[in-house]
Design an enzyme around this catalytic site. Structure first.
Site, PDB file in Angstrom:
ATOM      1  N   ASP A 139       0.867  -1.174   0.000  1.00  0.00           N
ATOM      2  CA  ASP A 139       0.000   0.000   0.000  1.00  0.00           C
ATOM      3  C   ASP A 139       0.908   1.230   0.000  1.00  0.00           C
ATOM      4  OD1 ASP A 139      -2.181   1.720   0.466  1.00  0.00           O
ATOM      5  OD2 ASP A 139      -3.159   0.215   1.729  1.00  0.00           O
ATOM      6  N   GLU A 298      -6.515   3.934  -5.615  1.00  0.00           N
ATOM      7  CA  GLU A 298      -7.759   4.268  -4.902  1.00  0.00           C
ATOM      8  C   GLU A 298      -8.184   5.613  -5.470  1.00  0.00           C
ATOM      9  OE1 GLU A 298      -9.430   4.849  -0.359  1.00  0.00           O
ATOM     10  OE2 GLU A 298      -7.591   5.806  -0.945  1.00  0.00           O
TER      11      GLU A 298
HETATM   12  C1  NOJ Z   1      -7.654   5.725   2.409  1.00  0.00           C
HETATM   13  C2  NOJ Z   1      -7.385   4.566   3.322  1.00  0.00           C
HETATM   14  O1  NOJ Z   1      -8.016   3.434   2.797  1.00  0.00           O
HETATM   15  C3  NOJ Z   1      -7.922   4.943   4.685  1.00  0.00           C
HETATM   16  O2  NOJ Z   1      -7.957   3.863   5.569  1.00  0.00           O
HETATM   17  C4  NOJ Z   1      -7.077   6.062   5.200  1.00  0.00           C
HETATM   18  O3  NOJ Z   1      -7.605   6.516   6.433  1.00  0.00           O
HETATM   19  C5  NOJ Z   1      -7.043   7.234   4.216  1.00  0.00           C
HETATM   20  N1  NOJ Z   1      -6.864   6.820   2.854  1.00  0.00           N
HETATM   21  C6  NOJ Z   1      -5.922   8.148   4.546  1.00  0.00           C
HETATM   22  O4  NOJ Z   1      -4.710   7.547   4.190  1.00  0.00           O
END
Ligand code: NOJ
Length: 602
Positions: A139, A298
């Site tokens: 990630d 994402e």
């Molecule tokens: C998306 C992540 O999936 C989430 O868990 C996180 O809090 C935010 N981005 C900030 O990194």
């Protein structure tokens, strides 16, 4: 890095079921599938043919009794993952971090969080997973770091050092207030004052997560170095966290006020700002090109017209997670107390749109759960729905749509939400923040807690339910987050022994999907789109097709067999989550029972 062949043969050869040493070949494939499986889906990329699995590391498996999941815990569960046909595991961030947002606040991208183990453990995990045909996907949290990252510490020291321009610093407005009215995604101003610099810094998320300044080439190069370091370690891909926010619009002007505090949603102000693709093309060129890895961004809010720049032949990523089907009750901002409701027709529309969007170019991940959302059984089905039927029903959709399925840990067991008594029982910082927003908006404490019950990210973060022993086999210590109270009845060990369980269903369907041209390559067409209770679609490849019918309601639902194109006496029910009608002629059925899911084919 070219380990594709090894990976594929390993997927086929080495998986085991949970409690014994059975191999993937013991997972029943549909016999109809077998002739095609050897050469099936030949021209596709490896990551288009696998199931991916998201591991929320804190909660997967603890190996040392500290109450947190860890890397050696994951190593001990690789056979379990193989039994689900998993070819890639996406690990939530495992880097050194103060863990204010459970790892999405990185203090050092080059070291492993001590809770999770050591770099040697990581190397061993990558190697052992690889041997079983499972790639480890890292990630990459590149929109922001932790405020405890050395880069930020140096940047906040003064306005005139090597790192001064690595974050987004701005002077106050003339009255001393924040540079603009943006509200962070976790609530409150998106700006925090820093005494030393006498300036504000920007944070899209919590104040402990300062945004990096991607305008600065030194920052970008430092991030590419991080990614390349992990490729050299053997990572099989990257999930790119919060990527649509990396580019900010020039000017930093106020946005339209949309709350009682005079603030404006930062998401609407910064998402996918023009110019972002230049950065991402650079990332692709300097990191991805020439490596047999995949990237999944994402990346919500990419318009259909722009999709071709994000995925597909000339896209910056291999896949993007889009949120349309996940955020049906929200109108843009995910403020929990402003959530509305949605109908099955909304879900059908969103899924069909995303299937169509990548029909001829590009590829999507298919997912219904992740660590930021409540459990899907609670999200997509009405209260009181049978969780086993519902879990299998949604699993059917997950494993038969076109795209790479991403199973989220515990989804394959049919895990459900928790509802704890007090906001203090929750760990997730966003749950606390959303609770406070609801109180400020005038809701009672009870109502605010109801929003948390419904949407808390902790719903999906409770520890994995492995067996019926104390703490469900997750840890011998004190779990960092309480388990769901149903773990004695709902767990992997029991479900492994039960042919009618959600887990057995996932294993069966995953065996069926593996190497199946229709499911991997076939086109998607929605069927019965006026039906209010049933989601129906066909997958077609060459002259073969499968029809998938899922009743999302808790009542019998009629449908028009001919409308679904079922007229051939050769079409049979291949799979049914009730189990009792498999093998029956499909054209004889006129309705589906509550939450019934069937797959029809020849
Ligand atoms: C998306 C992540 O999936 C989430 O868990 C996180 O809090 C935010 N981005 C900030 O990194």
């Amino acid at each position: 890095m070219k380990k594709t062949a090894m990976l594929l043969s390993a997927i086929c050869l080495t998986a085991t079921v949970f409690s014994g040493c059975a191999r993937t070949s013991d997972i029943p494939d549909n016999p109809k599938n077998q002739q095609s499986s050897s050469e099936a889906a030949g021209s596709m990329k490896w990551w288009q043919k696998i199931n991916a699995y998201e591991i929320y590391v804190n909660s997967f498996q603890d190996s040392d009794g500290n109450g947190y999941g860890d890397l050696n815990g994951i190593r001990s569960r690789l056979d379990y993952l193989s039994s689900l046909g998993v070819g890639a595991i996406w690990l939530t961030p495992v880097y050194d971090s103060p863990m204010e947002d459970n790892g999405y606040d990185v203090a050092d991208y080059y070291s492993i969080n001590h809770r999770y183990g050591t770099m040697e453990d990581m190397d061993a995990l990558i190697k052992e997973a690889d041997e079983k045909g499972i790639k480890v996907v890292m990630d990459l949290v590149f929109n922001h770091t932790s405020d405890r990252n050395e880069w930020f510490k140096r940047s906040s020291e003064n306005r005139d050092n090597e790192y001064s321009d690595w974050y987004i610093w701005r002077d106050p407005k003339a009255d001393g207030s924040e540079p603009n009215n943006w509200r962070s995604i976790f609530g409150g101003s998106a700006w925090t004052w820093n005494e030393k610099r006498q300036q504000y810094y920007l944070h899209t998320f919590a104040s402990s997560q300062p945004d990096l300044n991607w305008e600065n080439p030194d920052v970008r190069n430092a991030l590419y170095d991080v990614a390349n370091f992990w490729i050299d370690k053997g990572a099989g891909g990257f999930r790119m966290d919060a990527i649509p926010y990396i580019k900010k619009p020039s000017g930093f002007s106020d946005g339209p006020v949309d709350d009682s505090e005079g603030r404006s949603d930062i998401h609407k102000m910064t998402v996918n700002t023009d110019g972002i693709l230049d950065y991402l093309r650079e990332f692709k060129e300097k990191v991805c090109v020439g490596h047999d890895i995949f990237t999944v961004g994402e990346a919500n809010g990419v318009s259909p017209d722009d999709l071709k720049y994000w995925v597909g032949d000339n896209g910056v990523f291999d896949m993007i997670f889009e949120f349309n089907h996940m955020n049906l009750e929200f109108d843009g901002a995910e403020t929990w107390c402003k959530a509305g409701s949605f109908e099955l027709s909304d879900l059908k529309k969103a899924l069909t749109e995303s299937q169509k969007a990548t029909a001829s170019n590009g590829w999507y991940p298919i997912y219904f759960e992740n660590h930021d959302k409540p459990r899907s059984i609670n999200h997509y089905f009405t209260e009181g729905s049978d969780p086993v039927l519902a879990g299998k029903a949604l699993g059917t959709v997950l494993l038969t749509l076109r795209g790479t399925p991403f199973i989220y840990q515990g989804e394959e067991l049919g895990l459900t939400n928790v509802s704890w008594d007090s906001i203090d029982d929750y760990n997730d910082l966003n749950s606390k923040s959303q609770y406070n927003i609801a109180i400020k908006e005038g809701f009672s404490e009870e109502e605010a807690l109801d929003f948390v019950h419904r949407f808390s990210r902790d719903n999906a973060r409770t520890p994995m339910q492995w067996d019926g022993s104390e703490n469900s086999g997750f840890t011998t210590g004190t779990p960092w987050l309480p388990l769901n109270g149903n773990y004695k009845e709902v767990n992997a060990e029991l479900e492994s022994e039960d042919k009618s369980s959600v887990l057995s269903w996932y294993r069966r369907l995953s065996g069926f999907r593996r190497g199946n041209d229709i499911l991997i390559k076939g086109e998607y067409n929605e069927l019965l789109n006026d039906n209010k209770d049933i989601y129906a679609f066909e997958r077609k490849y060459s002259s073969a097709r499968l029809v998938i019918l899922v009743n999302f309601s808790n009542k019998d639902a009629d449908f028009d067999t001919e409308g679904a194109g079922i007229s051939d006496d050769k079409e049979k029910i291949l799979f049914s989550n009730y189990g009792d009608n498999e093998g029956k002629e499909a054209r004889s059925i006129k309705n589906l029972r509550p939450l019934e899911a069937i797959i029809i084919g020849e």
